[in-house]
Design a protein around this motif. Structure first.
Motif, PDB file in Angstrom:
ATOM      1  N   VAL A  50       0.836  -1.201   0.000  1.00 16.21           N
ATOM      2  CA  VAL A  50       0.000   0.000   0.000  1.00 16.21           C
ATOM      3  C   VAL A  50       0.872   1.253   0.000  1.00 16.21           C
ATOM      4  O   VAL A  50       0.623   2.208  -0.735  1.00 16.21           O
ATOM      5  CB  VAL A  50      -0.957  -0.018   1.205  1.00 16.21           C
ATOM      6  N   ILE A 160      -7.819   0.676  -3.092  1.00 15.56           N
ATOM      7  CA  ILE A 160      -6.653   0.676  -2.218  1.00 15.56           C
ATOM      8  C   ILE A 160      -6.806   1.711  -1.109  1.00 15.56           C
ATOM      9  O   ILE A 160      -6.362   1.503   0.028  1.00 15.56           O
ATOM     10  CB  ILE A 160      -5.367   0.919  -3.037  1.00 15.56           C
ATOM     11  N   ARG A 164      -6.532   0.847   2.750  1.00 11.91           N
ATOM     12  CA  ARG A 164      -5.614   1.611   3.602  1.00 11.91           C
ATOM     13  C   ARG A 164      -6.332   2.167   4.820  1.00 11.91           C
ATOM     14  O   ARG A 164      -5.808   2.122   5.939  1.00 11.91           O
ATOM     15  CB  ARG A 164      -5.007   2.746   2.783  1.00 11.91           C
TER      16      ARG A 164
END
Length: 220
Positions: A50, A160, A164
Motif C-alpha cells: 500500500v 486501495i 488503507r
C-alpha cells in the motif's frame, strides 16, 4: 480467567464480535483469536504494498500536474479552480490548506491525502491532464483510450484507499478479497514502472501471509 476472556475484556466484546461470527462458520480449529491474530499480521504485511502504491501513484500524478501547470502547480489558480470544492470531495480545500503551510511542491505532494490523488483521476481532468499526458507518465498501462485507463485507475485507487483506511483504523479485512487488492496494487504500480513492481514482489510478505489464512478450506 481464561486467556481469551482476558483478551476479550481488553479488546472489547464489540471488536471481537466480527471474528467470533466468522469463526462460528468455520471448523472448530479456527477460533476468533486465530482470526484476529492473522488479521493483524495481514494488515502489517499489506502496509508495504500500500505504501509503495500510494507513493508511486501520487508521484505520477504530480508529474502530470507539473507538465501541464508548471513546477509550482499547487499555487496555480487555474488548476485550483478546476478542483472539486464540495464537502464530499474537498480536494480544493485540502490543496489550499497544504499550500498555506508548505513552501515547496515536494512537501505538498508528501502531505496531501490519498483521496486528493484519487480525485485527479476523474473525468473532469481528462482533457487537461490525462488525454494529453497519460501515455507519457503511465506508459505501461494497458493499451486503451486515456480516459478508459484513467477510469480504471480511479477504481483501483479507490479500492486501495478503502483498504488503507481499514488498516489504519484497525478494522477487520479478513472478509475482503485481498488477492484482488494485491492485483489492483500491481496494476497501478506496473502502469508507472514494471521494475518497481518486480522489486516489490521480491520483498513483500503479503502474498505469503495471505496463503496462510486460517479461512482457507476451513469454512463449513
Amino acid at each position: 480467567m481464561a486467556p481469551y476472556d482476558a483478551l476479550r475484556r481488553a479488546m472489547s466484546a464489540e471488536r471481537l464480535s466480527t471474528y467470533e461470527r466468522i469463526a462460528s462458520t468455520c471448523n472448530p480449529e479456527v477460533t476468533a483469536e486465530s482470526l484476529y491474530l492473522w488479521n493483524m499480521r495481514m494488515c502489517g504485511a499489506l502496509m508495504m504494498p500500500v505504501h509503495l502504491c500510494e507513493v508511486v501513484i501520487r508521484n505520477a500524478a504530480a508529474s502530470v500536474l507539473a507538465r501541464q501547470h508548471g513546477p509550482r502547480w499547487p499555487w496555480n489558480d487555474a488548476f485550483r479552480r478546476r478542483l472539486p470544492a464540495s464537502s464530499s470531495a474537498f480536494a480544493r480545500t485540502a490543496l489550499e490548506q497544504a499550500a498555506c503551510r508548505a513552501t515547496s511542491t515536494s512537501e505538498i505532494v508528501a502531505n496531501l491525502p490519498m483521496v486528493f490523488w484519487q480525485q485527479l483521476f476523474t473525468c473532469r481532468f481528462d482533457s487537461t491532464l490525462w488525454i494529453p499526458a497519460l501515455n507519457g507518465v503511465l506508459r505501461h498501462a494497458p493499451s486503451a483510450h486515456p480516459s478508459a485507463i484513467r477510469k480504471a485507475m480511479h477504481v483501483d485507487i479507490g479500492r486501495i484507499r478503502q483498504l488503507r483506511n481499514r488498516i489504519a483504523h484497525h478494522e477487520p479485512i479478513l472478509e475482503r478479497d485481498i488477492g484482488a487488492d494485491l492485483a489492483a496494487i500491481g496494476r497501478l504500480i506496473h502502469a508507472r514502472c514494471p521494475h518497481t513492481l518486480g522489486w516489490l514482489q521480491r520483498h513483500e510478505r503479503a502474498t505469503t501471509v495471505l496463503a496462510a489464512s486460517p479461512l482457507l478450506g476451513k469454512r463449513r
